[in-house]
Design a protein around this motif. Structure first.
Motif, PDB file in Angstrom:
ATOM      1  N   MET A 104       0.708  -1.287  -0.216  1.00 60.62           N
ATOM      2  CA  MET A 104      -0.062  -0.126   0.107  1.00 60.62           C
ATOM      3  C   MET A 104       0.880   1.209   0.134  1.00 60.62           C
ATOM      4  SD  MET A 104      -2.783  -1.040   2.696  1.00 60.62           S
ATOM      5  CE  MET A 104      -3.903   0.574   2.581  1.00 60.62           C
ATOM      6  N   THR A 105       1.983   1.262   0.232  1.00 59.46           N
ATOM      7  CA  THR A 105       2.931   2.374   0.256  1.00 59.46           C
ATOM      8  C   THR A 105       3.027   3.111  -0.734  1.00 59.46           C
ATOM      9  OG1 THR A 105       5.066   2.887   0.493  1.00 59.46           O
ATOM     10  CG2 THR A 105       5.006   1.138  -0.556  1.00 59.46           C
ATOM     11  N   SER A 106       3.245   4.472  -0.436  1.00 55.70           N
ATOM     12  CA  SER A 106       3.126   5.418  -1.736  1.00 55.70           C
ATOM     13  C   SER A 106       4.496   5.468  -2.345  1.00 55.70           C
ATOM     14  CB  SER A 106       3.063   6.859  -1.306  1.00 55.70           C
ATOM     15  OG  SER A 106       1.983   6.913  -0.426  1.00 55.70           O
ATOM     16  N   ILE A 107       5.694   4.587  -1.877  1.00 56.97           N
ATOM     17  CA  ILE A 107       7.026   4.588  -2.479  1.00 56.97           C
ATOM     18  C   ILE A 107       6.858   3.752  -3.545  1.00 56.97           C
ATOM     19  CG2 ILE A 107       9.398   4.082  -2.121  1.00 56.97           C
ATOM     20  CD1 ILE A 107       9.068   4.899   0.967  1.00 56.97           C
ATOM     21  N   GLU A 108       7.370   3.924  -4.756  1.00 55.96           N
ATOM     22  CA  GLU A 108       7.339   3.120  -5.985  1.00 55.96           C
ATOM     23  C   GLU A 108       9.027   3.182  -6.475  1.00 55.96           C
ATOM     24  OE1 GLU A 108       5.721   2.763 -10.448  1.00 55.96           O
ATOM     25  OE2 GLU A 108       4.443   4.111  -8.975  1.00 55.96           O
ATOM     26  N   GLU A 109       9.591   2.105  -5.818  1.00 57.22           N
ATOM     27  CA  GLU A 109      10.717   2.147  -6.065  1.00 57.22           C
ATOM     28  C   GLU A 109      10.967   2.046  -7.962  1.00 57.22           C
ATOM     29  OE1 GLU A 109      14.888  -1.140  -5.490  1.00 57.22           O
ATOM     30  OE2 GLU A 109      12.742  -1.086  -4.228  1.00 57.22           O
ATOM     31  N   GLY A 110      12.253   2.893  -8.143  1.00 54.33           N
ATOM     32  CA  GLY A 110      12.682   3.185  -9.589  1.00 54.33           C
ATOM     33  C   GLY A 110      11.777   4.209 -10.336  1.00 54.33           C
ATOM     34  N   SER A 111      10.612   4.605  -9.734  1.00 54.14           N
ATOM     35  CA  SER A 111       9.674   5.909 -10.253  1.00 54.14           C
ATOM     36  C   SER A 111      10.473   6.935 -10.570  1.00 54.14           C
ATOM     37  CB  SER A 111       8.492   5.823  -9.476  1.00 54.14           C
ATOM     38  OG  SER A 111       7.888   7.056  -9.987  1.00 54.14           O
ATOM     39  N   PRO A 112      10.274   7.669 -11.576  1.00 50.82           N
ATOM     40  CA  PRO A 112      10.867   9.167 -11.786  1.00 50.82           C
ATOM     41  C   PRO A 112      10.437   9.945 -10.876  1.00 50.82           C
ATOM     42  CG  PRO A 112       9.599   8.715 -13.660  1.00 50.82           C
ATOM     43  CD  PRO A 112       9.709   7.159 -12.900  1.00 50.82           C
ATOM     44  N   GLN A 113       9.229   9.934 -10.486  1.00 54.02           N
ATOM     45  CA  GLN A 113       8.474  10.893  -9.633  1.00 54.02           C
ATOM     46  C   GLN A 113       9.313  11.074  -8.471  1.00 54.02           C
ATOM     47  OE1 GLN A 113       4.270  11.096  -9.071  1.00 54.02           O
ATOM     48  NE2 GLN A 113       4.824  10.661  -6.613  1.00 54.02           N
ATOM     49  N   GLY A 114       9.732  12.475  -8.304  1.00 55.76           N
ATOM     50  CA  GLY A 114      10.403  13.127  -7.154  1.00 55.76           C
ATOM     51  C   GLY A 114       9.962  13.955  -6.355  1.00 55.76           C
ATOM     52  N   VAL A 115      10.284  13.988  -5.163  1.00 59.21           N
ATOM     53  CA  VAL A 115       9.712  15.002  -3.957  1.00 59.21           C
ATOM     54  C   VAL A 115      11.158  15.517  -3.468  1.00 59.21           C
ATOM     55  CG1 VAL A 115       8.497  15.166  -1.808  1.00 59.21           C
ATOM     56  CG2 VAL A 115       7.611  13.640  -3.547  1.00 59.21           C
ATOM     57  N   ALA A 116      11.020  16.703  -3.210  1.00 64.98           N
ATOM     58  CA  ALA A 116      12.084  17.486  -2.480  1.00 64.98           C
ATOM     59  C   ALA A 116      11.815  17.588  -0.975  1.00 64.98           C
ATOM     60  CB  ALA A 116      12.336  18.732  -3.161  1.00 64.98           C
ATOM     61  N   GLY A 207       3.467   7.075  -5.537  1.00 59.92           N
ATOM     62  CA  GLY A 207       4.325   6.742  -6.796  1.00 59.92           C
ATOM     63  C   GLY A 207       5.449   7.472  -6.751  1.00 59.92           C
ATOM     64  N   THR A 208       6.147   8.003  -5.551  1.00 56.13           N
ATOM     65  CA  THR A 208       7.235   8.695  -5.446  1.00 56.13           C
ATOM     66  C   THR A 208       8.664   7.324  -5.353  1.00 56.13           C
ATOM     67  OG1 THR A 208       6.243  10.419  -4.237  1.00 56.13           O
ATOM     68  CG2 THR A 208       8.826   9.938  -3.884  1.00 56.13           C
TER      69      THR A 208
END
Length: 348
Positions: A104-116, A207-208
């Motif tokens: 269920m996590t918001s983390i998507e390993e390898g996704s290009p979506q970035g957060v600062a 998706g981060t």
């Protein structure tokens, strides 16, 4: 081992998350039909209840923080507080939080979506942001303009005790340089770098895959070292918690990882030594030279300040609300993390 303690304050392993709070306040799963209220009480009883709730004052806030923390651990993604006005209950968007279970996590390993994440710095005594904070906020604007990130987390509580948070001041600076409010996420609890990372994990958008750390050049080595240790603990904790859960359909049983990026900001007087106030013990720390602050960072890294801060008794009288203890000696990646930090620190 935690369940006997939680059960005594009203938590259960059922889908309904409840806990009795001081002042007859109940935490219950958000989304149940109807609104809680004072129905069934006489005017005198209602009056006594209101007086009692006012009397508990700030202790209620502390209890609410603890219950929210416990709820996050046990998997409650949303809470409802009886007795608080509806607009206060809506201040936290529980559904926007990152869910802990790996599937269920918001983390998507390898996704290009970035957060600062913009790390905080103590405010000036008058409550205004230092040049250090302003420069970090401008770096966030650059990353947004370049399309590297979709959101900016401004993280920082009020460790200096000026009456408002570093995050609130950072958000003002971001809005002032043209960043829309909807692109800013405020995390206003953290008082340390470790808390910056830990508390911000809750608010990662779905998706981060990329996390950009924004801090000053002199602070980047230690900040990245701490970030890697905190994230390593986070991954291991959740892997151990869910490894036998039948809902986790993973061959590796590895929690999704974030890719870290360093975005250092040049120091205020790093290129002009004449601007520093190294010899003035009363001067604002943000006016110290890059050379002095870089040497301080090397000293802290070499003195095991990071491991001692993450594990053991508090090293200052700041009211920490983050109870996690991280023993870096149990992390197989700690030697390489430390070596990488020293390499960065010696190149500043």
């Amino acid at each position: 081992a935690i369940w006997p303690k939680l059960s005594r304050i009203g938590f259960s392993k059922s889908s309904r998350c409840t806990a009795t709070m001081p002042g007859d306040m109940e935490m219950q799963s958000y989304g149940e039909a109807g609104e809680s209220g004072e129905s069934g009480q006489s005017e005198d009883e209602a009056s006594r209840t209101r007086v009692k709730r006012r009397a508990i004052g700030s202790s209620l806030v502390g209890a609410l923080v603890l219950v929210v923390g416990f709820a996050s651990i046990v998997g409650c993604t949303s809470l409802r507080v009886r007795g608080l006005p509806a607009h206060i209950r809506r201040m936290i968007d529980w559904e926007a939080q990152n869910k802990l279970p790996p599937w269920m996590t918001s983390i998507e390993e390898g996704s290009p979506q970035g957060v600062a994440i913009v790390l905080g710095q103590s405010l000036k005594p008058d409550g205004t942001p230092s040049q250090v904070l302003i420069d970090r906020a401008r770096m966030a604007k650059t990353l947004l303009d370049e399309g590297k990130v979709v959101k900016v987390i401004v993280s920082g509580g009020d460790p200096a005790g000026v009456g408002h948070t570093e995050a609130s001041e950072l958000a003002k600076v971001l809005r002032g340089v043209g960043i829309p409010a909807e692109s800013i996420i405020l995390e206003a609890q953290a008082t340390t770098t470790a808390e910056n990372i830990w508390f911000s994990l809750r608010w990662l958008p779905k998706g981060t895959g990329q996390l950009y750390i924004i801090t000053s050049d002199f602070h980047m080595a230690r900040a990245t070292y701490i970030s890697r240790e905190v994230l390593g603990y986070w991954y291991k904790m959740l892997e151990d918690s869910y490894k036998n859960n039948p809902d986790w359909h993973s061959a590796t049983k590895l929690y999704p990882r974030l890719t870290l990026h360093q975005e250092p900001v040049a120091s205020f007087c790093g290129s002009n030594a004449s601007l520093n106030h190294d010899d003035d013990p009363k001067a604002d720390v943000t006016t110290k030279s890059l050379a002095l602050r870089a040497m301080d960072e090397l000293k802290w890294l070499g003195s095991r300040e990071v491991p001692n801060a993450l594990f053991g008794s508090p090293m200052s009288n700041i009211l920490y609300i983050w109870p996690i203890q991280i023993n870096v000696t149990k992390d197989a990646n700690n030697p390489s993390n430390f070596e990488a930090a020293m390499a960065v620190a010696t190149r500043v």
